[in-house]
Design a protein around this motif. Structure first.
Motif, PDB file in Angstrom:
ATOM      1  N   UNK A 203       0.860  -1.189   0.000  1.00 25.79           N
ATOM      2  CA  UNK A 203       0.000   0.000   0.000  1.00 25.79           C
ATOM      3  C   UNK A 203       0.892   1.233   0.000  1.00 25.79           C
ATOM      4  N   UNK A 204       0.792   2.041  -1.046  1.00 22.10           N
ATOM      5  CA  UNK A 204       1.546   3.290  -1.106  1.00 22.10           C
ATOM      6  C   UNK A 204       0.680   4.387  -0.505  1.00 22.10           C
ATOM      7  N   UNK A 205       1.026   4.770   0.703  1.00 24.04           N
ATOM      8  CA  UNK A 205       0.218   5.743   1.436  1.00 24.04           C
ATOM      9  C   UNK A 205       0.722   7.172   1.252  1.00 24.04           C
ATOM     10  N   UNK A 206       2.007   7.312   0.952  1.00 20.90           N
ATOM     11  CA  UNK A 206       2.594   8.643   0.814  1.00 20.90           C
ATOM     12  C   UNK A 206       2.831   9.289   2.167  1.00 20.90           C
ATOM     13  N   UNK A 207       2.818  10.604   2.197  1.00 21.02           N
ATOM     14  CA  UNK A 207       2.998  11.345   3.437  1.00 21.02           C
ATOM     15  C   UNK A 207       1.794  11.125   4.373  1.00 21.02           C
ATOM     16  N   UNK A 208       2.001  11.191   5.686  1.00 23.27           N
ATOM     17  CA  UNK A 208       0.894  10.994   6.622  1.00 23.27           C
ATOM     18  C   UNK A 208      -0.007  12.233   6.725  1.00 23.27           C
ATOM     19  N   UNK A 209      -0.493  12.673   5.584  1.00 24.31           N
ATOM     20  CA  UNK A 209      -1.400  13.823   5.500  1.00 24.31           C
ATOM     21  C   UNK A 209      -2.722  13.371   4.892  1.00 24.31           C
ATOM     22  N   UNK A 210      -3.783  14.161   5.106  1.00 25.86           N
ATOM     23  CA  UNK A 210      -5.114  13.809   4.603  1.00 25.86           C
ATOM     24  C   UNK A 210      -5.446  12.353   4.944  1.00 25.86           C
ATOM     25  N   UNK A 211      -5.172  11.992   6.173  1.00 24.59           N
ATOM     26  CA  UNK A 211      -5.285  10.592   6.619  1.00 24.59           C
ATOM     27  C   UNK A 211      -6.714  10.069   6.475  1.00 24.59           C
ATOM     28  N   UNK A 212      -7.697  10.862   6.851  1.00 27.42           N
ATOM     29  CA  UNK A 212      -9.085  10.405   6.772  1.00 27.42           C
ATOM     30  C   UNK A 212      -9.473  10.055   5.341  1.00 27.42           C
ATOM     31  N   UNK A 213      -9.110  10.903   4.402  1.00 23.57           N
ATOM     32  CA  UNK A 213      -9.455  10.674   2.994  1.00 23.57           C
ATOM     33  C   UNK A 213      -8.739   9.439   2.459  1.00 23.57           C
ATOM     34  N   UNK A 214      -7.476   9.273   2.794  1.00 20.77           N
ATOM     35  CA  UNK A 214      -6.716   8.125   2.297  1.00 20.77           C
ATOM     36  C   UNK A 214      -7.235   6.816   2.882  1.00 20.77           C
ATOM     37  N   UNK A 215      -7.550   6.816   4.163  1.00 20.46           N
ATOM     38  CA  UNK A 215      -8.086   5.602   4.768  1.00 20.46           C
ATOM     39  C   UNK A 215      -9.474   5.281   4.221  1.00 20.46           C
ATOM     40  N   UNK A 216     -10.226   6.301   3.914  1.00 17.75           N
ATOM     41  CA  UNK A 216     -11.550   6.088   3.318  1.00 17.75           C
ATOM     42  C   UNK A 216     -11.417   5.418   1.957  1.00 17.75           C
ATOM     43  N   UNK A 217     -10.475   5.871   1.131  1.00 15.81           N
ATOM     44  CA  UNK A 217     -10.249   5.259  -0.183  1.00 15.81           C
ATOM     45  C   UNK A 217      -9.738   3.827  -0.024  1.00 15.81           C
ATOM     46  N   UNK A 218      -8.851   3.629   0.920  1.00 14.72           N
ATOM     47  CA  UNK A 218      -8.304   2.299   1.131  1.00 14.72           C
ATOM     48  C   UNK A 218      -9.380   1.332   1.629  1.00 14.72           C
ATOM     49  N   UNK A 219     -10.277   1.824   2.452  1.00 16.71           N
ATOM     50  CA  UNK A 219     -11.381   0.993   2.942  1.00 16.71           C
ATOM     51  C   UNK A 219     -12.270   0.562   1.775  1.00 16.71           C
ATOM     52  N   UNK A 220     -12.439   1.449   0.808  1.00 16.13           N
ATOM     53  CA  UNK A 220     -13.225   1.130  -0.387  1.00 16.13           C
ATOM     54  C   UNK A 220     -12.578  -0.011  -1.174  1.00 16.13           C
ATOM     55  N   UNK A 221     -11.256  -0.003  -1.254  1.00 15.74           N
ATOM     56  CA  UNK A 221     -10.535  -1.085  -1.937  1.00 15.74           C
ATOM     57  C   UNK A 221     -10.817  -2.418  -1.262  1.00 15.74           C
ATOM     58  N   UNK A 222     -10.816  -2.434   0.058  1.00 13.22           N
ATOM     59  CA  UNK A 222     -10.994  -3.686   0.784  1.00 13.22           C
ATOM     60  C   UNK A 222     -12.441  -4.155   0.849  1.00 13.22           C
ATOM     61  N   UNK A 223     -13.377  -3.250   0.741  1.00 13.04           N
ATOM     62  CA  UNK A 223     -14.782  -3.643   0.831  1.00 13.04           C
ATOM     63  C   UNK A 223     -15.414  -3.889  -0.537  1.00 13.04           C
ATOM     64  N   UNK A 224     -14.928  -3.223  -1.594  1.00 12.56           N
ATOM     65  CA  UNK A 224     -15.564  -3.336  -2.912  1.00 12.56           C
ATOM     66  C   UNK A 224     -14.663  -3.937  -3.990  1.00 12.56           C
ATOM     67  N   UNK A 225     -13.414  -3.475  -4.078  1.00  9.98           N
ATOM     68  CA  UNK A 225     -12.551  -3.859  -5.198  1.00  9.98           C
ATOM     69  C   UNK A 225     -11.973  -5.262  -5.027  1.00  9.98           C
ATOM     70  N   UNK A 226     -11.267  -5.493  -3.923  1.00  9.61           N
ATOM     71  CA  UNK A 226     -10.575  -6.767  -3.751  1.00  9.61           C
ATOM     72  C   UNK A 226     -11.519  -7.971  -3.623  1.00  9.61           C
ATOM     73  N   UNK A 227     -12.665  -7.842  -2.931  1.00  9.31           N
ATOM     74  CA  UNK A 227     -13.570  -8.990  -2.902  1.00  9.31           C
ATOM     75  C   UNK A 227     -14.057  -9.393  -4.299  1.00  9.31           C
TER      76      UNK A 227
END
Length: 257
Positions: free
Chosen positions: A212-236
């Motif tokens: 997971x390329x997260x980049x700088x620890x900024x805009x954490x809420x937005x990045x975690x929200x996008x990552x959660x979408x990957x785990x709930x919709x894309x990868x399954x």
């Protein structure tokens, strides 16, 4: 009848004198015990139901490994602040209080640091017996032989120059570690974070064969929200091992390759 009254009065006076004598003896004994350290009572909090320290560890710290015993010592010669300072020198002690009770016991109350991650030195192949923890305050503290906390591994060249996360510069990284720790989903999913010299973060998950390329620890809420979408919709839908790289570091983008 008068004789009986005199006998009763004499008996009451005798009984009262005996009770007073026992009272004086008991009071003297209590006062004597209060002057000396009768025992050491140690109260340790827990981290996730476990303890990094044992009472034996604390007694060793308190008495300088037995060189400065406290049991039996006169309280007039016991420096409680010195004992607190001695305990506070050890990394597995976050806060402590040392005081006495009315029975003559020395009470030691210890709060242990709470770990967010475990920092591992680069190139270390023996991960289970080395490294340091990162506390909620961003300070590094040693591991314990008594308990190994289940927290993400933290690696990377960034820590060659940053030996603490307690300063303002490292607050974003510390906040990210707190977010992962406080969220049951991310705490279970993120197993390792690597931070390079620029502060760019790469993560490894528990499930899936990707980074997971997260980049700088900024805009954490937005990045975690996008990552959660990957785990709930894309990868399954695509399969957990379909991608080798997932990037959420760019604004309004999710890159899966």
């Amino acid at each position: 009848m008068f004789s009986t009254f005199k006998s009763s009065k004499k008996w009451l006076l005798t009984a009262g004198s005996v009770l007073c004598l026992f009272g004086i003896i008991a009071f003297t004994e209590i006062r004597h015990r209060q002057k000396y350290v009768r025992e050491v009572v140690i109260q340790l909090d827990q981290v996730d139901g476990h303890r990094f320290l044992t009472r034996r560890d604390v007694m060793g710290y308190l008495t300088n490994q037995g060189a400065d015993p406290v049991i039996g010592e006169n309280y007039g010669e016991v420096d409680l602040h010195k004992l607190e300072a001695r305990l506070q020198q050890h990394g597995l002690v976050k806060k402590c209080q040392v005081f006495r009770d009315l029975a003559g016991s020395l009470l030691v109350v210890i709060e242990q640091p709470r770990p967010l991650a475990r920092l591992m030195p680069s190139g270390d192949g023996v991960r289970n017996v080395s490294g340091q923890y990162v506390s909620e305050e961003g300070r590094f503290f040693p591991i314990s032989m008594n308990y190994s906390a289940r927290v993400p591994i933290l690696t990377g060249s960034y820590f060659a120059q940053n030996r603490s996360l307690a300063n303002e510069r490292n607050q974003p990284l510390l906040n990210l570690l707190k977010r992962i720790h406080d969220d049951p989903f991310w705490r279970a999913q993120i197993t390792e974070l690597s931070v390079d010299e620029r502060g760019e973060i790469t993560m490894w998950p528990q499930m899936g064969n990707h980074t997971i390329e997260f980049g700088q620890p900024t805009e954490v809420d937005e990045k975690l929200k996008k990552l959660k979408l990957v785990y709930t919709d894309v990868l399954p839908a695509k399969g957990w091992d379909h991608y080798s790289r997932v990037s959420v570091q760019y604004r309004n983008q999710i890159v899966c390759e």
